[in-house]
Design a protein around this motif. Structure first.
Motif: not given
Length: 485
Positions: A402-431
């Motif tokens: 990842v180039t330095p000017h894309e580091a923020g976007a890449a790390s943001g997308l990584l953690q977005t998917l990580q935490w959204l995965g946890g949120t959506l997964g919890l909602s599915v399991l609660v369902t």
């Protein structure tokens, strides 16, 4: 012939040792960064063992109680991409400081909340602060540590903080709830946040600010779409699949998420650059970090309820019950950087995902009357090893090249998917839990165990899906003497 894995395609020889001043500075930088991110990881679970006390004090319903977790992770995951872009434009140290201060202030509001609405609002505001904090922490590691063994070491420490932070949150939440009150599980962030905010300008060098603008339409459609999706799943868990509001929510979520994809494909400066998915290995790793926490967060939620409401543990004992998982996870991640350099990312990810699926299948067999040692200890240990093996190689695969000017976007997308995965997964399991227990009969203990076992089975299927994605999407590599070195 397989191409080299991005996670291991860095310099093949150890670079010269850094001067003592540089090494000392990097250790101090890493300490401040991981402390900031530790707060984020801890707060994803610190209130878990306090949920029964929160439910009793503020009057939440059993399924509505999951919003105490989801309000935080949803705002966090939904705004992470915007948080990454904010760091690019305003400077990552400045954004990290702002995020830490907002996180500490909202923790104070949550600790003083007098009703359920006030607590949920504070938790959502905590998520906003975390969304500003997390991308900047990972991006600062990427820009401060050279690619190769030093960055892998820093990423190993960072990844262990991400995974172990959730486990520490369970133990810390149990201690504070038992010894004081569930409110202290939030209030403890205030002094820590202030200390980190004071240390940042003294220790961490600011990154150059990049010209650009915020992608407000992308942030709005993406966050609103995921919020509608999670709300609809929670609604189904309470009212069933024929509920009109749930069906309208699913429809709205589909429209908003399609609009988000179209917006990002046309935006000049998108918060989610679609070009990051062009690399096959990185795309597969992105799917992995979405699916890995989807089952993990749900498992934490239901294991917490079972330990207190079935095994009749105190909050402190419930938190301590997770210590075996924390211990083996910490031990595992210490060896992962060396295994990553020797074997590449794919074998570690496949092994970790297999263990996660195995733990879910084991918990699926949970029955009323099962004790801690025969029913829960084994799966917790397997979860710890699986998370420890899979998480850091996925992170390294995503951030490789990842180039330095894309580091923020890449790390943001990584953690977005990580935490959204946890949120959506919890909602599915609660369902799944709500559907399984809606017409169930028996004692409350029997009903809870029955519903939780169905949720654990679903978590195993999610982990199995992640395993298949990693097997076919992430390419392996041939071992060579230089790579092994």
């Amino acid at each position: 012939m397989s191409t080299p894995s991005p996670s291991t395609s860095s310099t093949t020889a150890e670079p010269p040792s850094a001067p003592p001043e540089s090494a000392t500075r990097l250790r101090a930088v890493l300490l401040v960064i991981v402390t900031a991110y530790l707060m984020v990881g801890v707060d994803s679970t610190v209130v878990n063992v306090a949920l029964p006390d929160i439910q009793r004090d503020l009057g939440f319903s059993p399924t509505g109680l999951s919003w105490v977790l989801n309000a935080y992770t949803l705002a966090f995951g939904g705004l992470l991409l915007l948080g990454g872009r904010t760091g690019d434009i305003l400077g990552r140290r400045r954004t990290l400081t702002l995020g830490v201060l907002l996180f500490a202030g909202s923790s104070l509001l949550g600790g003083l909340a007098v009703d359920d609405g006030g607590l949920l609002a504070a938790r959502a505001l905590q998520g906003v602060g975390a969304a500003l904090t997390a991308p900047s922490t990972l991006a600062l590691i990427t820009t401060n540590f050279p690619e190769g063994p030093r960055r892998h070491h820093a990423l190993g420490v960072y990844s262990s903080t991400a995974g172990i932070g959730a486990s520490i949150g369970l133990v810390l939440g149990g201690m504070l709830t038992s010894w004081a009150s569930w409110r202290w599980a939030l209030l403890i962030n205030v002094p820590i946040g202030l200390a980190v905010a004071l240390a940042l300008p003294r220790l961490v060098t600011e990154t150059p600010r990049q010209a650009g603008r915020f992608d407000a339409p992308g942030a709005l459609t993406g966050t609103a779409g995921t919020t509608s999706l999670v709300y609809s799943f929670i609604r189904v868990s309470e009212e069933g699949w024929s509920d009109t509001r749930a069906l309208l929510g699913f429809t709205l979520a589909a429209v908003l998420l399609v609009g988000f994809a179209l917006t990002e494909s046309r935006a000049q400066q998108p918060i989610m650059p679609l070009r990051l998915f062009a690399d096959r290995d990185r795309a597969g790793a992105f799917v992995g970090v979405l699916l890995l926490p989807a089952g993990m967060f749900g498992a934490f939620y239901f294991l917490t309820l079972i330990s207190q409401q079935v095994l009749d543990y105190s909050p402190l004992r419930a938190g301590i019950a997770f210590l075996p998982m924390t211990a083996v996870m910490f031990t595992t991640v210490r060896f992962v950087p060396r295994m990553l350099a020797r074997f590449g990312a794919k074998p570690l990810v496949l092994t970790g995902m297999t263990l996660l699926a195995t733990a879910g299948a084991w918990l699926w067999r949970l029955r009323p009357g099962d004790g801690y040692a025969p029913a829960l200890l084994g799966p917790l240990v397997i979860l710890g090893v699986g998370i420890g093996l899979a998480l850091m190689p996925l992170n390294a695969t995503i951030l490789a090249k990842v180039t330095p000017h894309e580091a923020g976007a890449a790390s943001g997308l990584l953690q977005t998917l990580q935490w959204l995965g946890g949120t959506l997964g919890l909602s599915v399991l609660v369902t799944v839990y709500g559907t399984a227990t809606r017409d169930a009969t028996g004692t409350p203990t029997d009903i809870l165990t029955h519903g939780a076992s169905r949720a654990f089975g679903t978590a195993a299927l999610i982990a199995l899906t992640a395993l298949l994605v990693a097997a076919f999407a992430i390419r392996g590599r041939r071992r060579t003497p230089t790579a092994d070195a």
